[in-house]
Scaffold this motif. Structure first.
Motif, mmCIF file in Angstrom:
data_model
loop_
_atom_site.group_PDB
_atom_site.id
_atom_site.type_symbol
_atom_site.label_atom_id
_atom_site.label_comp_id
_atom_site.label_asym_id
_atom_site.label_seq_id
_atom_site.Cartn_x
_atom_site.Cartn_y
_atom_site.Cartn_z
ATOM 1 N N ILE A 67 9.273 14.244 2.187
ATOM 2 C CA ILE A 67 8.323 13.704 1.208
ATOM 3 C C ILE A 67 7.582 14.905 0.615
ATOM 4 O O ILE A 67 7.230 15.842 1.335
ATOM 5 C CB ILE A 67 7.297 12.759 1.877
ATOM 6 C CG1 ILE A 67 8.033 11.607 2.584
ATOM 7 C CG2 ILE A 67 6.294 12.232 0.877
ATOM 8 C CD1 ILE A 67 7.120 10.613 3.281
ATOM 9 N N GLY A 68 7.379 14.855 -0.678
ATOM 10 C CA GLY A 68 6.733 15.977 -1.363
ATOM 11 C C GLY A 68 5.350 16.261 -0.797
ATOM 12 O O GLY A 68 4.637 15.349 -0.370
ATOM 13 N N ILE A 84 0.831 -1.211 0.000
ATOM 14 C CA ILE A 84 0.000 0.000 0.000
ATOM 15 C C ILE A 84 0.870 1.267 0.000
ATOM 16 O O ILE A 84 0.380 2.368 0.260
ATOM 17 C CB ILE A 84 -0.986 0.020 1.193
ATOM 18 C CG1 ILE A 84 -0.249 -0.235 2.517
ATOM 19 C CG2 ILE A 84 -2.081 -1.018 1.015
ATOM 20 C CD1 ILE A 84 0.010 0.952 3.350
ATOM 21 N N ILE A 85 2.150 1.078 -0.283
ATOM 22 C CA ILE A 85 3.068 2.217 -0.370
ATOM 23 C C ILE A 85 3.425 2.455 -1.833
ATOM 24 O O ILE A 85 3.710 1.498 -2.564
ATOM 25 C CB ILE A 85 4.359 1.908 0.437
ATOM 26 C CG1 ILE A 85 4.209 2.289 1.897
ATOM 27 C CG2 ILE A 85 5.578 2.622 -0.136
ATOM 28 C CD1 ILE A 85 4.409 3.754 2.231
ATOM 29 N N ASP A 86 3.421 3.692 -2.253
ATOM 30 C CA ASP A 86 3.946 4.056 -3.564
ATOM 31 C C ASP A 86 5.380 4.522 -3.319
ATOM 32 O O ASP A 86 5.611 5.632 -2.850
ATOM 33 C CB ASP A 86 3.090 5.177 -4.170
ATOM 34 C CG ASP A 86 3.666 5.633 -5.515
ATOM 35 O OD1 ASP A 86 4.843 5.334 -5.811
ATOM 36 O OD2 ASP A 86 2.922 6.294 -6.256
ATOM 37 N N THR A 87 6.350 3.639 -3.602
ATOM 38 C CA THR A 87 7.730 3.941 -3.216
ATOM 39 C C THR A 87 8.303 5.130 -3.986
ATOM 40 O O THR A 87 9.202 5.796 -3.497
ATOM 41 C CB THR A 87 8.651 2.712 -3.401
ATOM 42 O OG1 THR A 87 8.524 2.258 -4.743
ATOM 43 C CG2 THR A 87 8.290 1.605 -2.433
ATOM 44 N N LYS A 88 7.746 5.406 -5.160
ATOM 45 C CA LYS A 88 8.199 6.610 -5.884
ATOM 46 C C LYS A 88 7.745 7.862 -5.141
ATOM 47 O O LYS A 88 8.507 8.811 -4.969
ATOM 48 C CB LYS A 88 7.652 6.600 -7.312
ATOM 49 C CG LYS A 88 8.361 5.569 -8.189
ATOM 50 C CD LYS A 88 8.657 6.123 -9.581
ATOM 51 C CE LYS A 88 9.529 5.146 -10.365
ATOM 52 N NZ LYS A 88 8.770 4.406 -11.397
ATOM 53 N N LEU A 126 7.123 8.071 -2.093
ATOM 54 C CA LEU A 126 7.834 8.124 -0.812
ATOM 55 C C LEU A 126 9.183 8.833 -0.971
ATOM 56 O O LEU A 126 9.694 9.472 -0.055
ATOM 57 C CB LEU A 126 8.046 6.693 -0.294
ATOM 58 C CG LEU A 126 8.801 6.497 1.015
ATOM 59 C CD1 LEU A 126 8.129 7.253 2.163
ATOM 60 C CD2 LEU A 126 8.893 5.012 1.359
ATOM 61 N N GLY A 127 9.741 8.748 -2.196
ATOM 62 C CA GLY A 127 11.045 9.365 -2.435
ATOM 63 C C GLY A 127 12.140 8.552 -1.768
ATOM 64 O O GLY A 127 11.874 7.497 -1.161
ATOM 65 N N GLU A 128 13.366 9.038 -1.838
ATOM 66 C CA GLU A 128 14.489 8.250 -1.317
ATOM 67 C C GLU A 128 14.547 8.319 0.214
ATOM 68 O O GLU A 128 15.452 8.913 0.811
ATOM 69 C CB GLU A 128 15.805 8.676 -1.982
ATOM 70 C CG GLU A 128 15.817 8.332 -3.468
ATOM 71 C CD GLU A 128 17.191 8.006 -4.044
ATOM 72 O OE1 GLU A 128 18.197 8.226 -3.341
ATOM 73 O OE2 GLU A 128 17.250 7.529 -5.194
#
Lengths: 243, 243, 243, 243, 243, 243
Positions: free
Chosen positions: A153-154, A104-108, A110-112
């Motif tokens: 995180i953006g 359920i995480i969007d790793t993009k 989430l950023g680095e």
């Protein structure tokens, strides 16, 4: 369906669920969750940056570790640190919790960034892995919020694309039951852990015949129970998060 | 359904399955099983007697260990013996193979005997755990027969109460597929391993959303495929055992 | 010399030797070698680049790991991965195989490339280390050829400066014998493993008095046998490599 | 043969050998042995009784462990206890020392007693394993004498059937040399450790081509040197033991 | 106070102390120290540079490791390398030695250099940790001098700001005693190790009630004894260092 | 003395201490203790019987294990189970807790029973080892009471001969302070942990100069503070136990 369970629950009833959000003064997100007498402390540790193998890919990482305190159980267990090795069951559950959260995480988005979730069972009475996943989500959500506040995180990045929870189901004396307590778990012919998103989609279905193998009809009944139980857990999570 | 798979199979088709029964000159039962390019050497070691914690209970014990040779894969992996610890995935699969076999063993009929199944992957191309379970059953059956011939198991004791096999299923681009090869496995959104007895009952259902979570309809389609695939595997096992 | 050996061989006769070159679909070089019932799977993994401590020295690296499957032997052995440590014998043989191969490699001609040889004993009936060395050479030769085809090794670079093989010799009841099978090995008063290049030069001589110490005359007789046996092995290797 | 060695020795000359017998106030036998700057503390620990797997067989057991202090070498090495594992070289040498001692022990005459020899390298300058074996014999002899005095070994039981010592030999620039110091050892094309009994019989011959492989004539020259060197060591041992 | 100690010492008397400075031919500093029959070999290994976590901070690092040879004691102990883990007591003492030395080092004056002190107990008769600290200081002092001669430490940099030594004190039958031998140590009701600088300041005070807890008056008496003992040790260190 | 501490305490004031006795539903004794933000869960596991080495001596055994949850601290630490070894600090504290408890136990009166105390730090803010000891006593007292009720301990056997608690003291900017919080602990020049019985006798005194060594006068001031602090802790323990 009659009240035949030892603790007076109906077959399709969860144990009392409580979530103490923000239990830890130090972690970026945390929750002390109870499924009846099962108590799991979930903490989320947020780090800006990713493991070496992910650097420069513009993606984050979420992982989890599960463990039990030595006297969280009826009989004291030896510590895995003292034995010098992590046991198979511990490994298995750590991996399950990690996969469930990554679903359920969007790793993009989430950023680095890296989030490590620790799920430590303080007291065990059945369903520790499902409580761990359910509590871990709350800790994760707060860690993501923290990362956003800190600017890691953006602002508009939707790192969490859904919620996730888990519950056990099983068959005892032919009757499908929701959320097994320990005494039920040891008697169950079939034991299934079902991880479901807030939208009602399956993340993991892990059914095991502890006694006799099970047929398709029984499997279907268990899945029905699990979907309903997870819907209730999602509601409780939302409440805890003040959503 | 059109021939869209890289190796020309239809969606519901197994890879070529071969079982070299009795491959080992030393083990009490053995099988070198191939699911396409996946090759697993399964050996069964029979010992009269049981681990200390079972002594005097009139019951036997069946357990399993799974491992991969370092260059069974495309990239060489470090040996777990050299790393000094067994990894989580290895632990998880060893436990799965053991549970699957115990589901079709009557440990009372087995008597105070122990059978250890070793499943060593010589070459890996997806589906190593399902090939391991399927081959392990053949090795186990021969070890039970050996134990009976030696007089360790009673003449009329029905130690094996059913047969067992396993197959993977998964969804790629929305299409449910049977018995994934490695290149399919890495692309699958959902990956499920299903362990089924010869009578068509479920022993284990382990479904995981690697990409997007899956819904009930997709789950049902996968279970249908898996039941059909396992029926075919049961037929091939019977043939190998000359039944 | 009369035919007194259990399997009908003369004292100076090798067991049937077979080499299945290219057994593995994935390794850059491989061979499944049999010395009678002893079967060892040798794979060579080629990597462009060298370990950190060798970088920039213009030299390559060849190393080897040896291991036995748990039921390659008459009695099942515990896995070293499960025990969490590599045993002394395993260490010793891994080091022997590596040294033997490095003796015939020109690491400068190899260039900054690494080749790891894995020798996994699938079935053990004496002479596993000598079969491992003999098979490892074949895998190594193919990996070197692969590296040359890929352009990692210079076209005219003579990375292999000789061939290498190994055989055991021993004394039973005062009689020197070539290539001991397991039942002979356990009875031998003296046991020697001799690694020899294709040109007939010694790479390793490891003689051990298991029973009574041995004198100079016995040592000489064993060395004669070993040189003859290795000459035959070199011929078989050449045949397998189509040289 | 001219004096070309760095320390002024002739090719067939040992370094100064000293043996401080009874160095330890606590062990049943002990010797601090020097081969030039190489210093090894050997202690023998005598226990009445044998490991479980030997009980009731009327035989004793002798085993050995070898280790180096972290700063016994030019560069400090990490401790194996801290690394959590015993290295391959350590394992290999421990096994060699144990085998060498068992070759001259009559385990039946020893009776159900265990002797553990510890060889700890305090300072290393080449030849640590050969010094260890040579010193270990002295410690063993005293432990056997102690066991006899205590009545654990029969009065007339001849537990020691011979003496044992070891020396290294090697070829540098084509010249065979006895008892290599560290700076010689690293330059040697061929390095051989030879374990010989007081009667001049071989217990172990371990020759390794570090550089170019060696031929039969070179092997013979090395064995000649080693036999002579060991004869001298046997004389020094006898002197130390007051024989 | 009467001469009641087994070895004829008065209550406030040290055992014979000897320091063989420069015992090791290889280490940058070394000392073989004896407190009676307790013998500890201390070596100091000097490296230009610091561990990664200290790089660029303009400071050096001093650390220590303590260990016992397996037969330094009355009963042989298993090696920690063989057990695969460092025991609690070993850890504890290694840390104590390191802290004690760091208390008298000015890490800025030391510059970006690392000194590792190894304290290996060759023979144990009580007080091994205090002998280790006392000997370690001598090895450290020589390593610092070596570093200065080599130009790694500034000519006028005062890296050593004081000296340090340690001694044990304890209460037996109500009498406070200095520098306990092993037979005294096991009988002591209270056991205290006191680390003191040359100027008479405390670095560590570690008192433990092995039998009955102790009161303030007893504590004071022990501290008095320890200060006097350490003053004597500082004098012996200075003598060994030719100061 | 002015209120100079960050949390407004006077120099001789404890942080708020709370003890949740009987926190665990499963352990025979338990306490969740807080020293300010430091929270330690202490459980006591009672087993009838003793380890093998104590059998038949008519004495019991009390031991302890201390550990920290990975995110009990500001920065997440790796789990010791995952690292495969228990760290030196953990070992040291586990041993300290065990010794402290054994000082107030009469093992003969305890009879052949074993009590294992687990102290798991859920949240760390300085003084975790002193909180652990103080809480462990409460858990131990309840486990002893449980053992008496069950008839494992004699009715009149006085297994607990005193109570025990611990507190840290330290010197910051020359001022002796009681019960250091984490931010104080890192600034302290000297840090001392003092374990004291209810009667005011010392069990352990562990003082360490983290910065400058300390003199006798400072040591005395710290001991005064510690005795007063422990007297207060003893009062709070008694209250928690309803004494």
């Amino acid at each position: 369906m009659t009240d035949t369970r030892a603790d007076g629950r109906t077959a399709d009833q969860l144990r009392p669920i409580t979530i103490e959000r923000g239990w830890s003064a130090q972690a970026e997100g945390s929750a002390l969750i109870s499924f009846g007498n099962t108590k799991v402390l979930c903490t989320a540790s947020f780090t800006n940056g990713v493991p070496r193998w992910l650097v420069g890919k513009g993606k984050g990482w979420v992982t989890a570790e599960y463990a039990m305190l030595p006297r969280s159980t009826n009989e004291r267990m030896d510590r895995e640190s003292v034995k010098g090795r992590v046991g198979g069951r511990t490994h298995e559950i750590s991996r399950l919790v990690g996969r469930s959260l990554r679903a359920i995480i969007d790793t993009k988005a989430l950023g680095e960034n890296t989030i490590v979730i620790d799920c430590d069972v303080l007291q065990a009475d059945g369903g520790t892995r499902t409580a761990a996943i359910t509590g871990a989500y709350v800790a994760l959500a707060d860690a993501v919020a923290w990362g956003r506040e800190q600017g890691f995180i953006g602002k508009n990045a939707k790192a969490l694309i859904d919620t996730v929870s888990a519950v056990s189901v099983g068959i005892i004396d032919g009757v499908p039951l929701l959320d097994l307590a320990y005494t039920e778990d040891v008697r169950a012919e079939t034991d299934m852990n079902v991880v479901v998103t807030g939208r009602g989609l399956f993340v993991e279905v892990q059914g095991t015949a502890e006694g006799a193998p099970f047929d398709r009809r029984e499997l279907d009944a268990l899945l029905d129970l699990a979907l309903a139980g997870n819907a209730e857990l999602a509601r409780i999570q939302a409440e805890a998060l003040g959503a």
